[in-house]
Design an enzyme around this catalytic site. Structure first.
Site, PDB file in Angstrom:
ATOM      1  N   HIS A 119      65.864  25.670 -21.912  1.00 54.31           N
ATOM      2  CA  HIS A 119      66.447  24.649 -22.328  1.00 54.31           C
ATOM      3  C   HIS A 119      67.291  24.354 -20.939  1.00 54.31           C
ATOM      4  CE1 HIS A 119      67.127  20.058 -21.828  1.00 54.31           C
ATOM      5  NE2 HIS A 119      65.975  20.133 -21.590  1.00 54.31           N
ATOM      6  N   ASP A 143      61.406  19.425 -22.128  1.00 56.00           N
ATOM      7  CA  ASP A 143      62.415  18.909 -23.647  1.00 56.00           C
ATOM      8  C   ASP A 143      62.023  19.340 -24.683  1.00 56.00           C
ATOM      9  OD1 ASP A 143      64.471  17.957 -21.138  1.00 56.00           O
ATOM     10  OD2 ASP A 143      63.294  15.843 -21.262  1.00 56.00           O
TER      11      ASP A 143
END
EC number: 3.1.1.4
Length: 119
Positions: free
Chosen positions: A45, A87
């Site tokens: 991420h 996300d």
């Protein structure tokens, strides 16, 4: 934005609070080598955000919806869609690696994160 990311995590059946101070990469910043699959979700991420350069990844909102147990990113703006996908992938990764979550890495000291790992 971070609120939307948190909502995605919660909607996938996890608590966002489990990931705020986890391992070497979950939470603000990150360094070292990911400690397990859960921490690797955060590492990936962070790398995804890093590819976006100076784009405001933390506070830019985007369009998404939950549909049949999946997260659908629907923003027409390409940067917002990319942010949403970062996300989305992380939220799904957390759900898929929940069985690797180890409470010993919650509140893990960054001083133990000394190795290096490249995106």
């Amino acid at each position: 934005d971070l609120t939307q990311f948190g909502n995605m995590i919660n909607k996938m059946g996890q608590s966002v609070f489990d990931y705020i101070y986890y391992g070497c990469y979950c939470g603000w910043g990150g360094q070292g080598k990911p400690r397990d699959a859960t921490d690797r979700c955060c590492f990936v991420h962070d790398c995804c955000y890093g590819k976006m350069g100076t784009y405001d990844t933390k506070w830019t909102s985007y369009k998404y919806e939950f549909q049949d147990g999946d997260i659908i990113c629907g923003d027409k703006d390409p940067q917002k869609k990319e942010l949403c996908e970062c996300d989305r992938v992380a939220a799904i990764c957390f759900a898929n690696s929940r069985n690797t979550y180890n409470s010993k890495y919650f509140g893990y000291s960054s001083s133990k994160c000394t190795e290096t790992e490249q995106c």
